[in-house]
Design an enzyme around this catalytic site. Structure first.
Site, mmCIF file in Angstrom:
data_model
loop_
_atom_site.group_PDB
_atom_site.id
_atom_site.type_symbol
_atom_site.label_atom_id
_atom_site.label_comp_id
_atom_site.label_asym_id
_atom_site.label_seq_id
_atom_site.Cartn_x
_atom_site.Cartn_y
_atom_site.Cartn_z
ATOM 1 C CE LYS A 187 -24.778 -34.398 49.777
ATOM 2 N NZ LYS A 187 -26.227 -34.753 49.853
ATOM 3 N N GLY A 240 -29.266 -41.053 40.962
ATOM 4 C CA GLY A 240 -30.371 -40.243 41.468
ATOM 5 C C GLY A 240 -31.299 -39.828 40.351
ATOM 6 C CB SER A 241 -33.859 -37.185 40.216
ATOM 7 O OG SER A 241 -33.146 -35.967 40.326
ATOM 8 C CB THR A 242 -33.604 -37.614 34.846
ATOM 9 O OG1 THR A 242 -33.650 -39.044 34.684
ATOM 10 C CG2 THR A 242 -33.188 -36.983 33.523
ATOM 11 N N GLY A 245 -29.141 -35.240 37.805
ATOM 12 C CA GLY A 245 -28.051 -35.709 36.954
ATOM 13 C C GLY A 245 -27.720 -34.725 35.847
ATOM 14 C CD GLU A 262 -28.960 -46.253 38.150
ATOM 15 O OE1 GLU A 262 -30.020 -45.916 37.568
ATOM 16 O OE2 GLU A 262 -28.919 -46.650 39.314
#
Length: 505
Positions: A187, A240-242, A245, A262
């Site tokens: 995706k 991607g962003s924290t 995540g 990550e």
């Protein structure tokens, strides 16, 4: 499964489909998203905004390929042969897939071509690992028993990737996942979806069985949430962003899916007064202005010893002002665009935040005008000096070409400031003292530490973060383990099992 993709597109705009079962298909609900070139501001493609029903179709395709197809049962040597063929297909089409990515995110063509030419090496590496022993035999305290372990594929993997290096970061997941025998649903970001579709086509052309590698495009909701929460998905691999995540981990935890994340960074790039300053400043420039600062490992916090602080700031400003911001397709350009309007607005807003917090604007701080691109999302390389570690510009990930320069007094002070962050992805240490280099690297809470260099990665070395920068590791031999389950097998080599309640029988 949806009907075949209709041959419809506006003038100059190509319409793509979901890639499921080795073919492009139209979305069930018929909704599409525009793909915009950030340098020109023009729509050049449309992709489906996948619904939950489309995600169901993709998962069903991947599930059947895993449970009923041949892929998981392929000999390791046969999976390796496919990975090598796929790598060759990428090499043969490197210019095309580089051009697609530049059209999506505005990164420099020379960087995208370089990444495209590197990707086959990742697949060659995992082709080798696919054929290496992954289990063990174990000495036991029990007589006449043998125990061995095997590693088996997890099943269906959802690989969710960002827009900054869309295909390279997909390869980081796809290589070990396929080498281990999993099936994959990618995706991509809605900003950079077309290159992933073309990538899947190349995999099919290289001989990958139908359903092993699928692509669903669309927004985080509904497409992403439907995928990460789907009961037919066994693992989610996300970059991607924290914040995103954390949401994925929470959702995946409800069904105990395997997760690797990550995430973000606010990485310190530390310059001691005994460093080679020419090399160090080169590393600082590469660390924050490479890829327009749109990289998780960006050296966005530049920590400089106070004895050389003014000298380094002056040189950093000179270098920043000399960077040629321009057409990403021009090999002479040194910095391209910000990838999307939303990210462009975010970067500009952080410049105002930094000013309001009292940081001194030393270079840049404005948009950049590029001849022939009046609607391009260009921002000048920006340097803020006299930054303190409590300012938002030093604590929050911007993901843009903004350097924050902080002072430190000595080694202890440098380590304290460097570790005073919720992130822990990467760090750099610049010093001529070899003992200090290793000493400081050992004390930094970061998944990667570069000594007298910055922003280097390899398929052979692990990459990932401490703290809020993620879970698990990508690349290297351990990445293969992230896509497998371990099974312990016990074998009786004796006379069988005696009656436990009548041992004399």
């Amino acid at each position: 499964m949806s009907q075949s993709l209709p041959d419809t597109s506006a003038e100059g705009v190509t319409r793509y489909g979901l890639f499921i079962g080795n073919q492009q298909i139209a979305p069930i609900e018929g909704e599409y998203l525009d793909v915009v070139n950030p340098a020109t501001g023009r729509v050049w493609a449309q992709v489906p905004n996948a619904s939950a029903k489309d995600v169901d179709a993709a998962v069903d395709s991947a599930r059947r390929a895993f449970e009923e197809g041949d892929w998981p049962g392929y000999r390791a040597a046969d999976r390796a042969k496919f990975l090598i063929r796929f790598g060759q297909a990428i090499a043969d089409n490197a210019d095309e897939i580089a051009q697609l990515q530049v059209g999506e995110n505005g990164k420099l063509i020379r960087e995208m071509v370089g990444q495209a030419k590197l990707m086959p090496e990742y697949f060659n590496y995992y082709a080798g690992l696919a054929q290496m022993p992954t289990g063990s035999t174990n000495p036991l305290h029990v007589q006449q028993m043998v125990n061995y372990t095997v590693r088996e594929p997890l099943g269906v993997v959802a690989a969710i990737t960002p827009w900054n290096s869309p295909l390279l970061l997909l390869v980081w997941k796809l290589g070990p996942a396929l080498a281990a025998g999993n099936t994959v649903i990618a995706k991509p970001s809605e900003v950079t979806p077309v290159s992933a579709i073309r990538f899947a086509e190349l995999a099919a052309e290289a001989g990958l069985p139908a359903g092993v590698f699928n692509v669903v495009t669309g927004l985080g909701h509904p497409s992403g949430t439907a995928l990460t929460g789907h009961p037919g998905v066994d693992k989610v691999a996300f970059t991607g962003s924290t914040a995103t995540g954390q949401a994925i981990a929470s959702q995946a935890g409800k069904s105990l899916k395997r997760v690797s994340l990550e995430l973000g960074g606010k990485s310190p790039n530390i310059v001691f007064d005994d460093a080679d300053l020419t090399s160090a400043v080169n590393g600082l420039v590469a660390g924050i202005f490479g890829a327009s600062g749109q990289t998780c490992m960006a050296g966005s916090r530049i920590l400089v010893q106070d004895t050389i602080y003014d000298q380094v700031v002056e040189e950093l400003v000179r270098r920043a002002e000399a960077i040629k911001v321009g057409d990403p397709q021009d090999p002479a350009s040194e910095m391209g665009t910000i990838a999307s309007r939303a990210q462009y607005d975010k970067v500009l807003s952080y410049i105002e935040v930094a000013k309001a917090d009292g940081a001194r604007l030393a270079a840049g701080g404005t948009t950049a005008r590029v001849d022939g691109f009046p609607d391009g999302l260009f921002v000048r390389p920006t340097v803020f000096a006299d930054v303190t570690n409590d300012m938002r510009i030093a604590r929050e990930e911007v993901f843009g070409p903004i350097a924050s320069v902080l002072r430190f007094s000595d080694e202890e002070d440098a380590v304290r400031i460097a570790n005073d962050t919720e992130f822990g992805l990467a760090a750099g240490v610049w010093t001529g003292n070899v003992q200090r280099a290793h000493r400081v690297a050992g004390r930094l809470r970061a998944g990667t530490v570069w000594i007298n260099n910055y922003r280097k990665t390899s398929y052979a070395t692990p990459f990932g973060g401490y703290k809020q920068s993620g879970l698990g590791r990508e690349n290297g031999a351990d990445a293969l383990r992230e896509y497998t389950e371990e099974k312990s097998v016990w074998v009786d080599t004796g006379q069988g099992v005696k009656d436990p309640f009548n041992p004399r029988a």
